[in-house]
Write a protein that holds these residues in place. Structure first.
Motif, mmCIF file in Angstrom:
data_model
loop_
_atom_site.group_PDB
_atom_site.id
_atom_site.type_symbol
_atom_site.label_atom_id
_atom_site.label_comp_id
_atom_site.label_asym_id
_atom_site.label_seq_id
_atom_site.Cartn_x
_atom_site.Cartn_y
_atom_site.Cartn_z
ATOM 1 N N TYR A 175 -0.377 -6.971 1.538
ATOM 2 C CA TYR A 175 -0.351 -8.297 2.203
ATOM 3 C C TYR A 175 -0.023 -8.003 3.815
ATOM 4 C CZ TYR A 175 -0.319 -10.188 -2.555
ATOM 5 O OH TYR A 175 -0.351 -10.463 -3.953
ATOM 6 N N ARG A 176 -0.629 -9.016 4.489
ATOM 7 C CA ARG A 176 0.053 -9.142 5.823
ATOM 8 C C ARG A 176 0.044 -10.292 6.332
ATOM 9 N NH1 ARG A 176 -1.512 -5.044 9.231
ATOM 10 N NH2 ARG A 176 -3.176 -4.457 8.148
ATOM 11 N N ALA A 177 1.119 -10.525 7.285
ATOM 12 C CA ALA A 177 1.591 -12.058 7.853
ATOM 13 C C ALA A 177 0.848 -12.198 8.981
ATOM 14 C CB ALA A 177 2.958 -12.101 8.041
ATOM 15 N N GLY A 178 0.462 -13.191 9.336
ATOM 16 C CA GLY A 178 -0.029 -13.706 10.562
ATOM 17 C C GLY A 178 0.395 -12.952 11.759
ATOM 18 N N ASP A 179 1.735 -12.560 11.793
ATOM 19 C CA ASP A 179 2.408 -11.975 13.163
ATOM 20 C C ASP A 179 2.108 -10.442 12.707
ATOM 21 O OD1 ASP A 179 4.121 -11.454 11.191
ATOM 22 O OD2 ASP A 179 5.816 -12.438 12.086
ATOM 23 N N GLY A 180 1.539 -9.838 12.164
ATOM 24 C CA GLY A 180 1.538 -8.490 11.644
ATOM 25 C C GLY A 180 2.258 -7.822 10.667
ATOM 26 N N ARG A 181 3.281 -8.486 10.244
ATOM 27 C CA ARG A 181 4.200 -7.994 9.310
ATOM 28 C C ARG A 181 3.421 -7.404 7.927
ATOM 29 N NH1 ARG A 181 9.501 -12.017 9.090
ATOM 30 N NH2 ARG A 181 9.128 -12.620 11.377
ATOM 31 N N LEU A 182 4.043 -6.324 7.394
ATOM 32 C CA LEU A 182 3.161 -5.802 6.076
ATOM 33 C C LEU A 182 4.306 -5.841 5.270
ATOM 34 C CD1 LEU A 182 1.699 -2.325 7.719
ATOM 35 C CD2 LEU A 182 0.527 -4.514 6.956
ATOM 36 N N LEU A 183 3.731 -6.261 3.988
ATOM 37 C CA LEU A 183 4.478 -6.271 2.497
ATOM 38 C C LEU A 183 3.588 -5.607 1.733
ATOM 39 C CD1 LEU A 183 6.454 -7.785 0.657
ATOM 40 C CD2 LEU A 183 4.937 -9.747 0.575
ATOM 41 N N SER A 184 4.177 -4.791 0.714
ATOM 42 C CA SER A 184 3.394 -4.072 -0.358
ATOM 43 C C SER A 184 4.101 -4.278 -1.550
ATOM 44 C CB SER A 184 3.212 -2.728 0.178
ATOM 45 O OG SER A 184 2.624 -1.972 -0.897
ATOM 46 N N PHE A 185 3.417 -4.612 -2.733
ATOM 47 C CA PHE A 185 3.969 -4.659 -3.972
ATOM 48 C C PHE A 185 3.446 -3.311 -4.858
ATOM 49 C CE2 PHE A 185 4.526 -8.908 -3.078
ATOM 50 C CZ PHE A 185 5.657 -9.385 -3.893
ATOM 51 N N GLN A 186 4.043 -2.814 -5.528
ATOM 52 C CA GLN A 186 3.963 -1.607 -6.319
ATOM 53 C C GLN A 186 4.674 -1.689 -7.736
ATOM 54 O OE1 GLN A 186 5.204 -1.026 -2.923
ATOM 55 N NE2 GLN A 186 7.247 -1.456 -4.026
ATOM 56 N N ARG A 187 3.580 -0.857 -8.678
ATOM 57 C CA ARG A 187 4.359 -0.575 -9.865
ATOM 58 C C ARG A 187 3.751 0.842 -10.686
ATOM 59 N NH1 ARG A 187 1.937 -4.929 -14.371
ATOM 60 N NH2 ARG A 187 -0.321 -4.287 -14.000
ATOM 61 N N VAL A 188 4.618 1.537 -11.265
ATOM 62 C CA VAL A 188 4.065 2.562 -11.764
ATOM 63 C C VAL A 188 4.018 2.630 -13.132
ATOM 64 C CG1 VAL A 188 4.834 5.289 -11.920
ATOM 65 C CG2 VAL A 188 5.186 4.069 -9.787
ATOM 66 N N GLN A 189 2.834 3.003 -13.725
ATOM 67 C CA GLN A 189 2.486 3.134 -14.881
ATOM 68 C C GLN A 189 2.834 1.863 -15.865
ATOM 69 O OE1 GLN A 189 1.216 6.268 -14.825
ATOM 70 N NE2 GLN A 189 2.276 7.249 -16.371
ATOM 71 N N GLY A 190 2.561 0.792 -15.207
ATOM 72 C CA GLY A 190 2.527 -0.523 -15.548
ATOM 73 C C GLY A 190 3.727 -0.996 -15.884
ATOM 74 N N GLY A 191 4.877 -0.459 -15.241
ATOM 75 C CA GLY A 191 6.095 -0.942 -15.126
ATOM 76 C C GLY A 191 6.459 -2.352 -14.176
ATOM 77 N N GLN A 192 7.645 -2.448 -13.837
ATOM 78 C CA GLN A 192 8.065 -3.755 -13.160
ATOM 79 C C GLN A 192 7.366 -3.405 -11.738
ATOM 80 O OE1 GLN A 192 12.209 -4.743 -13.385
ATOM 81 N NE2 GLN A 192 12.306 -5.779 -11.247
ATOM 82 N N TRP A 193 7.006 -4.676 -11.103
ATOM 83 C CA TRP A 193 6.634 -4.957 -9.760
ATOM 84 C C TRP A 193 7.790 -4.919 -8.972
ATOM 85 C CZ3 TRP A 193 1.748 -4.160 -8.114
ATOM 86 C CH2 TRP A 193 0.785 -4.604 -8.972
#
Length: 212
Positions: A175-193
């Motif tokens: 994801y990206r905010a209007g001011d350029g900030r970056l946010l990333s969600f991730q999970r490994v092997q179907g685990g918790q985000w």
């Protein structure tokens, strides 16, 4: 890959538990983070590989002492990721107190119109999401609106101490905010985000030393 330095200010570093992959946040590392694509129209930074005055972070190896700006770390693990021809490496950094709060992401992007590829280097820190899962539409974190830019599944290979399987799959949503900030969600092997914010790194702010 275009080298893009995205300004992210005023974000607190916090610790998030990794469910299925981590048994203990104090003794094992959380999962790596995805390097989101550059925003349209952002200017390319200088090609580190062609400038002898800058250390090339692609040469970092597990076991190296890594200096990021004024901070000293040890690269205790690396996760090499690939999806649809794109590749990047996340280095797990230990600051000396067995705290694994930071991942250094090094990604290479092809330049537009056949121009030489460039590096994108980001330092990531955890952000509390309190059970939030990535949506396919805009979401709000810490009062900031983030719009989705990319999501998918990458294959990974781990090296050193990461707390992850030797090989596996990593789901990501960027994801990206209007001011350029970056946010990333991730999970490994179907685990918790879990999620992380990006911290900017300027060219030349990363270097490494290794034992002979």
């Amino acid at each position: 890959m275009t080298t893009t330095i995205v300004i992210v200010l005023g974000l607190a570093t916090v610790v998030v538990l990794l469910g299925a992959v981590m048994a203990s946040r104090r003794s094992r590392a959380r999962q790596p983070v995805r390097t989101p694509p550059a925003a349209p129209g952002e200017s390319a930074a200088r090609d580190l590989a062609s400038d002898p005055d800058y250390f090339d972070p692609r040469t970092i190896k597990v076991g190296d002492t890594v200096y990021v700006e004024a901070a000293r770390y040890r690269a205790v693990g690396a996760v090499h990721c690939a999806v649809q021809g794109e590749q990047w490496t996340d280095y797990l950094l230990d600051e000396g107190a067995r705290r694994y709060d930071n991942w250094l992401s090094v990604a290479e992007r092809p330049g537009p119109g056949g121009e030489p590829s460039h590096l994108e280097v980001l330092l990531w820190t955890d952000v509390p999401t309190q059970g939030m899962v990535p949506a396919k539409h805009m979401l709000i974190v810490d009062g900031v609106e983030f719009s989705p830019i990319e999501r998918g599944t990458a294959a990974f290979r781990s090296e050193g101490r990461t707390g992850l399987p030797e090989r596996g799959l990593l789901d990501f949503a960027d994801y990206r905010a209007g001011d350029g900030r970056l946010l990333s969600f991730q999970r490994v092997q179907g685990g918790q985000w879990e999620a992380a914010y990006a911290r900017p790194l300027t060219p030349g702010s990363v270097r490494a030393e290794r034992l002979p």
